[in-house]
Design an enzyme around this catalytic site. Structure first.
Site, PDB file in Angstrom:
ATOM      1  N   VAL A   1       0.843  -1.201   0.000  1.00 58.27           N
ATOM      2  CA  VAL A   1       0.000   0.000   0.000  1.00 58.27           C
ATOM      3  C   VAL A   1       0.879   1.252   0.000  1.00 58.27           C
ATOM      4  CG1 VAL A   1      -1.757   1.292   1.266  1.00 58.27           C
ATOM      5  CG2 VAL A   1      -1.852  -1.208   1.197  1.00 58.27           C
ATOM      6  N   GLY A   2       0.588   2.156  -0.936  1.00 60.99           N
ATOM      7  CA  GLY A   2       1.432   3.340  -1.080  1.00 60.99           C
ATOM      8  C   GLY A   2       2.796   2.969  -1.614  1.00 60.99           C
ATOM      9  N   GLY A   3       2.822   1.941  -2.453  1.00 64.75           N
ATOM     10  CA  GLY A   3       4.083   1.363  -2.928  1.00 64.75           C
ATOM     11  C   GLY A   3       4.774   2.131  -4.033  1.00 64.75           C
TER      12      GLY A   3
ATOM     13  N   ASP B   1      -1.438   2.160  -5.208  1.00 63.77           N
ATOM     14  CA  ASP B   1      -1.151   3.577  -4.975  1.00 63.77           C
ATOM     15  C   ASP B   1      -2.159   4.422  -5.742  1.00 63.77           C
ATOM     16  OD1 ASP B   1       0.217   6.062  -4.337  1.00 63.77           O
ATOM     17  OD2 ASP B   1       2.037   4.864  -4.056  1.00 63.77           O
ATOM     18  N   GLN B   2      -2.002   5.725  -5.698  1.00 63.61           N
ATOM     19  CA  GLN B   2      -2.915   6.613  -6.413  1.00 63.61           C
ATOM     20  C   GLN B   2      -2.833   6.358  -7.916  1.00 63.61           C
ATOM     21  OE1 GLN B   2      -3.120  10.805  -4.640  1.00 63.61           O
ATOM     22  NE2 GLN B   2      -1.116  10.094  -3.937  1.00 63.61           N
TER      23      GLN B   2
ATOM     24  N   ASP C   1      -7.822   4.080  -3.653  1.00 69.38           N
ATOM     25  CA  ASP C   1      -7.807   4.944  -2.474  1.00 69.38           C
ATOM     26  C   ASP C   1      -7.785   4.068  -1.227  1.00 69.38           C
ATOM     27  OD1 ASP C   1      -8.262   6.693  -0.399  1.00 69.38           O
ATOM     28  OD2 ASP C   1      -9.926   7.734  -1.360  1.00 69.38           O
ATOM     29  N   MET C   2      -6.678   4.094  -0.486  1.00 69.00           N
ATOM     30  CA  MET C   2      -6.530   3.225   0.687  1.00 69.00           C
ATOM     31  C   MET C   2      -7.502   3.587   1.805  1.00 69.00           C
ATOM     32  SD  MET C   2      -2.895   4.639   2.138  1.00 69.00           S
ATOM     33  CE  MET C   2      -2.644   6.394   2.465  1.00 69.00           C
TER      34      MET C   2
ATOM     35  N   HIS D   1       3.014   7.076   9.057  1.00 68.13           N
ATOM     36  CA  HIS D   1       3.545   8.301   9.687  1.00 68.13           C
ATOM     37  C   HIS D   1       3.114   9.564   8.940  1.00 68.13           C
ATOM     38  CE1 HIS D   1       7.628   8.718   7.310  1.00 68.13           C
ATOM     39  NE2 HIS D   1       6.611   8.493   6.516  1.00 68.13           N
TER      40      HIS D   1
END
Length: 364
Positions: free
Chosen positions: A206-208, A230-231, A250-251, A268
């Protein structure tokens, strides 16, 4: 205010002055490092194959002769800070005088272009004007009753909007390069923690981003079906293969199903409420696996009781970066525990890795 002439108080005052001045002028060391990166000093020494004298370095960098002494003074500070080392070499043939030559140290080797461990883009991104200029608005930010980042207060837009307003922008490219270079360092972590991925059949990163981390995992576990999530504007033009897939989405709404969810440098960026939503969606994504699924988090776990003050300072610096840029945060073990249990997970394990980060395994 009159100060006592007592020797102890005078000594305390002088040490306090040194402490204050050092922190006020810490930016000089950062900008000197940026200058060294932009000049390509580490590349020049690396390509030379041995320590370089000041004149050799100035010649290689094609500096004007008037800048040689300036280069010396920059190198003096950078050497003091551990980025270069000095050694004595014999002068040119026929010259009996010895000269000082500069060699690389482990930190400056992280600035060698083309190496998997090169972190030049991190230096460039962290010290970019957009990251530094916002601090001039900190007083205004503190005095305004608005839920916005310092970056928004200073620029009128969020960092993400600033980054994504032009998909071809050099700033977006720089940010992606910085994330990719940090991901390449993940290979060292992966080699030491293979057990974390053993037994898994599928994983979603996720967000890779552009898939740097996922590709490293895929090299070691080629059977693993990996999805980089990711987006859409990040992964839209990327192509994978049979076991490596790129998916836009969208996570905060949903995360593709997998045996494990990887959240590297993701939580974070967000406050507790937003992070809780991501973790709940991650738990849903691994629900088909029952108790055998897990969420793998790579992030900072702050330990203010650590004897390593330098490490703790770095972690606390990162916390303020996340706060001012994103209203995110770096978390202590206690804060991680609360967030994990609030998301409905039953247990977790924190393993310090990669210098200042931790690997957090979370189980349903």
């Amino acid at each position: 205010m009159a100060f006592s002439t007592n020797g102890s108080e005078e000594s305390e005052l002088y040490h306090a002055q040194i402490h204050l001045y050092k922190h006020v002028y810490n930016f000089v060391s950062s900008m000197a490092l940026k200058s060294a990166m932009e000049l390509g000093i580490a590349d020049a020494i690396h390509n030379h194959g041995k320590p370089m004298t000041l004149s050799e370095l100035a010649s290689s960098l094609k500096l004007h002769p008037s800048k040689v002494n300036i280069l010396h003074r920059f190198l003096r500070l950078l050497t003091h800070n551990g980025f270069f080392a000095k050694t004595i070499v014999k002068g040119k043939e026929g010259d009996e005088e010895e000269e000082i030559a500069y060699s690389l140290t482990p930190p400056s080797k992280l600035l060698i272009s083309g190496k998997p461990t090169c972190l030049s883009s991190i230096v460039k991104g962290a010290l970019h004007p957009s990251s530094l200029d916002m601090w001039s608005s900190s007083k205004k930010w503190f005095n305004e009753d608005k839920e916005q980042t310092l970056f928004e207060c200073a620029t009128g837009e969020s960092f993400w909007d600033f980054l994504n307003k032009d998909s071809e922008s050099s700033t977006l490219s720089m940010f992606q390069d910085a994330m990719a270079s940090d991901s390449r360092m993940f290979k060292l972590v992966l080699q030491e923690n293979k057990r974390v991925f053993e037994g898994l059949e599928s994983l979603v990163d996720v967000g890779g981003g552009t898939g740097g981390v996922t590709k490293l995992i895929h090299e070691i576990f080629p059977h693993l079906k990996c999805t980089v999530f990711d987006q859409p504007q990040v992964v839209g033009n990327l192509t994978g293969n049979e076991n490596l897939n790129f998916v836009g989405g969208d996570m905060f709404k949903s995360i593709p199903s997998a045996d494990a969810v990887l959240l590297k440098w993701v939580l974070h960026d967000w406050n507790d409420e937003q992070s809780l939503k991501i973790l709940k969606n991650s738990k849903e994504a691994i629900s088909h696996k029952g108790k055998d699924g897990k969420v793998i988090i790579i992030d900072i776990s702050i330990d203010e009781t650590s004897d390593d003050r330098g490490l703790t300072e770095l972690q606390l610096d990162y916390d303020l970066v996340m706060l001012t840029m994103f209203l995110g945060k770096e978390r202590t073990k206690q804060e991680w525990e609360k967030l994990i249990y609030d998301a409905g997970f039953s247990s977790y394990k924190i393993t310090p890795i990669s210098g200042f980060k931790s690997l957090i395994e979370v189980y349903p």
